[in-house]
Motif scaffolding. Structure first.
Motif, PDB file in Angstrom:
ATOM      1  N   ASP A  15       0.824  -1.214   0.000  1.00 42.71           N
ATOM      2  CA  ASP A  15       0.000   0.000   0.000  1.00 42.71           C
ATOM      3  C   ASP A  15       0.861   1.267   0.000  1.00 42.71           C
ATOM      4  OD1 ASP A  15      -2.396   1.389  -0.139  1.00 42.71           O
ATOM      5  OD2 ASP A  15      -2.666   1.431   2.028  1.00 42.71           O
ATOM      6  N   ARG A  20      -5.189   1.619  -0.993  1.00 38.12           N
ATOM      7  CA  ARG A  20      -5.883   0.382  -0.640  1.00 38.12           C
ATOM      8  C   ARG A  20      -7.069   0.680   0.274  1.00 38.12           C
ATOM      9  NH1 ARG A  20      -2.353  -4.170   2.199  1.00 38.12           N
ATOM     10  NH2 ARG A  20      -1.190  -3.934   0.258  1.00 38.12           N
ATOM     11  N   PRO A  21      -8.214   0.011   0.032  1.00 39.18           N
ATOM     12  CA  PRO A  21      -9.354   0.203   0.941  1.00 39.18           C
ATOM     13  C   PRO A  21      -9.064  -0.442   2.288  1.00 39.18           C
ATOM     14  CG  PRO A  21      -9.826  -1.550  -0.602  1.00 39.18           C
ATOM     15  CD  PRO A  21      -8.512  -0.947  -1.026  1.00 39.18           C
ATOM     16  N   ASP A  22      -9.847  -0.102   3.295  1.00 38.83           N
ATOM     17  CA  ASP A  22      -9.657  -0.712   4.609  1.00 38.83           C
ATOM     18  C   ASP A  22     -10.464  -1.993   4.769  1.00 38.83           C
ATOM     19  OD1 ASP A  22     -12.136   0.483   4.717  1.00 38.83           O
ATOM     20  OD2 ASP A  22     -11.852   1.369   6.696  1.00 38.83           O
ATOM     21  N   LYS A  23     -11.310  -2.305   3.766  1.00 37.57           N
ATOM     22  CA  LYS A  23     -12.089  -3.540   3.832  1.00 37.57           C
ATOM     23  C   LYS A  23     -12.479  -3.983   2.427  1.00 37.57           C
ATOM     24  CE  LYS A  23     -16.106  -0.783   4.899  1.00 37.57           C
ATOM     25  NZ  LYS A  23     -17.044  -0.411   5.953  1.00 37.57           N
ATOM     26  N   THR A  53     -12.027  -6.719   7.228  1.00 37.83           N
ATOM     27  CA  THR A  53     -11.527  -5.391   7.571  1.00 37.83           C
ATOM     28  C   THR A  53     -10.160  -5.526   8.211  1.00 37.83           C
ATOM     29  OG1 THR A  53     -13.783  -4.635   7.976  1.00 37.83           O
ATOM     30  CG2 THR A  53     -12.009  -3.286   8.872  1.00 37.83           C
ATOM     31  N   VAL A  54      -9.225  -4.716   7.762  1.00 36.97           N
ATOM     32  CA  VAL A  54      -7.900  -4.683   8.365  1.00 36.97           C
ATOM     33  C   VAL A  54      -7.900  -3.554   9.390  1.00 36.97           C
ATOM     34  CG1 VAL A  54      -5.460  -4.289   7.955  1.00 36.97           C
ATOM     35  CG2 VAL A  54      -6.767  -5.646   6.360  1.00 36.97           C
ATOM     36  N   THR A  55      -7.528  -3.888  10.617  1.00 39.53           N
ATOM     37  CA  THR A  55      -7.559  -2.897  11.679  1.00 39.53           C
ATOM     38  C   THR A  55      -6.152  -2.520  12.121  1.00 39.53           C
ATOM     39  OG1 THR A  55      -7.724  -4.648  13.321  1.00 39.53           O
ATOM     40  CG2 THR A  55      -9.779  -3.698  12.544  1.00 39.53           C
ATOM     41  N   GLN A  57      -2.548  -0.822  12.401  1.00 39.04           N
ATOM     42  CA  GLN A  57      -1.519  -0.419  11.447  1.00 39.04           C
ATOM     43  C   GLN A  57      -1.131  -1.561  10.510  1.00 39.04           C
ATOM     44  OE1 GLN A  57      -0.451   2.757  11.151  1.00 39.04           O
ATOM     45  NE2 GLN A  57      -2.057   3.151  12.659  1.00 39.04           N
ATOM     46  N   ASN A  59      -0.502  -3.740   7.444  1.00 35.58           N
ATOM     47  CA  ASN A  59      -0.374  -3.596   5.995  1.00 35.58           C
ATOM     48  C   ASN A  59      -0.298  -4.967   5.345  1.00 35.58           C
ATOM     49  OD1 ASN A  59      -0.442  -0.838   5.942  1.00 35.58           O
ATOM     50  ND2 ASN A  59       1.752  -0.577   6.023  1.00 35.58           N
ATOM     51  N   TRP A  63      -5.300 -10.953   2.383  1.00 36.29           N
ATOM     52  CA  TRP A  63      -6.497 -10.962   3.222  1.00 36.29           C
ATOM     53  C   TRP A  63      -7.281 -12.224   2.902  1.00 36.29           C
ATOM     54  CZ3 TRP A  63      -8.828  -5.352   2.657  1.00 36.29           C
ATOM     55  CH2 TRP A  63      -7.862  -4.409   3.022  1.00 36.29           C
TER      56      TRP A  63
END
Length: 81
Positions: A15, A20-23, A53-55, A57, A59, A63
């Protein structure tokens, strides 16, 4: 019973550009006798549609989501996921 895993691999240098989206949403489908339909729930009650969803920090460049305890057959026909 079978398990299926969906994977999204990001090829964006971790990223680097911040785009990049967060989900992301994954939807599991099945095909029986040539008919494709969305899976509503797996054997554990997990919805066939999952938002990953990546929570924090993180990277993480990979997924995943896994559905478990899925039936292998429907009406005597092997299910393709």
């Amino acid at each position: 019973m079978v398990s299926k895993t969906a994977t999204k691999v990001w090829n964006d240098d971790s990223d680097r550009d911040g785009n990049r989206p967060d989900k992301v949403r994954f939807q599991l489908y099945k095909v029986v006798n040539g008919k494709e339909t969305a899976v509503e729930k797996d054997g554990n009650g997990k919805n066939g549609s999952q938002i990953v969803t990546v929570t924090g920090q993180s990277n993480a460049d990979i997924w995943t989501v896994t559905w478990e305890k899925l039936p292998k057959f429907e009406d005597g026909t092997e299910i393709k996921y």
